[in-house]
Design a protein around this motif. Structure first.
Motif, mmCIF file in Angstrom:
data_model
loop_
_atom_site.group_PDB
_atom_site.id
_atom_site.type_symbol
_atom_site.label_atom_id
_atom_site.label_comp_id
_atom_site.label_asym_id
_atom_site.label_seq_id
_atom_site.Cartn_x
_atom_site.Cartn_y
_atom_site.Cartn_z
ATOM 1 N N TYR A 39 38.829 62.458 25.235
ATOM 2 C CA TYR A 39 38.738 61.748 26.501
ATOM 3 C C TYR A 39 37.294 61.737 26.961
ATOM 4 O O TYR A 39 36.678 62.778 27.166
ATOM 5 N N ASP A 53 35.346 55.419 28.793
ATOM 6 C CA ASP A 53 36.663 54.860 29.068
ATOM 7 C C ASP A 53 36.710 54.178 30.431
ATOM 8 O O ASP A 53 37.528 53.317 30.673
ATOM 9 N N PRO A 56 43.414 61.060 35.084
ATOM 10 C CA PRO A 56 43.800 60.496 33.787
ATOM 11 C C PRO A 56 45.166 59.828 33.873
ATOM 12 O O PRO A 56 46.078 60.325 34.538
ATOM 13 N N ASP A 61 45.400 57.548 28.700
ATOM 14 C CA ASP A 61 44.470 58.631 28.375
ATOM 15 C C ASP A 61 45.198 59.782 27.684
ATOM 16 O O ASP A 61 44.679 60.379 26.731
ATOM 17 N N ARG A 114 46.111 58.674 24.099
ATOM 18 C CA ARG A 114 44.949 58.663 23.210
ATOM 19 C C ARG A 114 44.523 60.069 22.808
ATOM 20 O O ARG A 114 44.056 60.292 21.690
ATOM 21 N N HIS A 161 42.903 51.104 34.966
ATOM 22 C CA HIS A 161 41.720 51.883 35.334
ATOM 23 C C HIS A 161 40.636 51.065 36.018
ATOM 24 O O HIS A 161 39.634 51.619 36.462
#
Length: 375
Positions: free
Chosen positions: A45, A50, A125, A129, A132, A174
């Motif tokens: 992360y 991101d 998150p 997230d 992943r 996001h």
């Protein structure tokens, strides 16, 4: 929309934002479906990559004094970077210590309303997230085989600790574009029907189900109601109760109304320390009871929606500690803690037979409400 259901596309990359690699008819055992996706290590992360549109910390209303102190420390360091002869580290370090003390005081005893604010923080998150970082070989599956694909619900086949599973979750998005695409995590009927389809698949092939809940509630739009929103939520909740495989759930942010219950009626339910789970939002409750949405603080107190209260009431089985300042302050540590909790909960259910799982889940929810806060 196509006239007939289409085969699931295999999406390369986590979440629904990858490219369609092609469409194939899937005929082999479900445990081999994940092999359609290249084997990969869990992603790390990295919020700076991101979340390109939110490089700076977002502060909540009650964190404004903290924002001023941390902003002053950053300004001093920025001045020092522009002028190497300046020595401001001692002053900046003093501000850092003051900020750390303030952060500790702010989060020492959060009120239920403030917990709601933290649970809704945009930098926490999200489902994508967690997928992943914690899962390998994630193969998204799309659509309800009836109407459409709901982007507010992510789901597919994956491996968790090298064990094949089905993972389902709400995704809020996001940034502005993805929040609109994901409908801010508010699922429509086709999202719940997609979840039912995935749970059916898991039940058929003996795969544990992991659900990640983060939604303000089911979408209340006219089209959703016309397509049977309440029926879809009920069917999803019913499916949670009747599948003969382990079902574990984590509320990672908001657990709003039936939209959350439809994914969280699980053998084991965990909540992050500052997450909330309630039949209605505090604002909605205040509007109904007091005809004044500004009474949301009183409503939050009355709803008993915090992880701590729900653990005492027996609704939540486990509370997962968050880093000081909330999950948004250290997403990587939060994701690691959720992964550890998922591993423990699945371990507790390992080897339990189909009949025992269904019977135990049913008994758990029939008994709910028998335990009071004073117990």
């Amino acid at each position: 929309m196509p006239d007939r259901p289409r085969d699931a596309g295999v999406v390369i990359g986590a979440g629904g934002g990858g490219v369609i690699h092609g469409r194939r008819h899937i005929t082999g055992p479900t445990t081999n479906l994940a092999e359609l996706h290249p084997r990969a290590r869990p992603a790390i992360y990295r919020p700076e990559t991101d979340r390109r549109d939110t490089p700076r910390m977002t502060y909540l209303d009650f964190e404004k004094p903290l924002a001023e102190i941390e902003g002053k420390a950053e300004e001093l360091r920025a001045l020092a970077r522009r002028n190497e002869e300046m020595d401001v580290e001692s002053e900046a370090a003093a501000l850092d210590k003051k900020a750390a003390d303030m952060l500790r005081d702010l989060y020492k005893d959060l009120s239920p309303w403030r917990k709601c604010q933290v649970a809704r923080h945009p930098d926490r998150p999200h489902c994508r997230d967690y997928i992943r970082a914690l899962f390998t070989e994630y193969t998204p599956l799309a659509g309800d085989r009836n109407f459409a694909d709901d982007h507010a619900v992510m789901g597919g086949l994956a491996r968790f600790e090298d064990r094949p599973v089905v993972v389902i979750g709400h995704e809020k998005g996001h940034d502005t574009k993805t929040r609109i695409e994901r409908n801010f995590g508010m699922a429509r009927p086709e999202g719940y029907r997609k979840a039912v389809r995935l749970m059916d698949m898991a039940d058929r092939f003996g795969l544990p189900v992991i659900s990640l809940v983060d939604t303000p509630g089911a979408y209340p739009g006219k089209g959703a109601e016309e397509r049977g929103q309440s029926e879809a939520i009920a069917r999803s909740t019913e499916k949670c109760l009747t599948i003969g495989v382990p079902l574990v759930s984590v509320i990672i942010g908001e657990g709003g109304s039936g939209g959350a219950v439809a994914f969280a009626t699980a053998d084991r339910l965990a909540m992050l320390e500052h997450s909330v789970y309630s039949v209605i939002s505090p604002e909605g409750c205040a509007s109904i009871l007091w005809k004044d949405s500004e009474k949301m603080r009183e409503a939050a107190e009355a709803l008993r929606l915090t992880a701590q209260d729900l653990h005492k009431l027996g609704v939540c089985d486990r509370v997962i500690a968050e880093p000081l300042g909330g999950a948004q302050r250290d997403p990587a540590a939060t994701i690691t803690a959720v992964g550890a909790a998922l591993s423990k909960m699945l371990g507790q259910l390992s080897g339990t037979g189909r009949a025992a799982l269904v019977k135990g889940r049913r008994r758990k929810y029939l008994d709910m409400g028998s335990k009071g806060l004073a117990a």
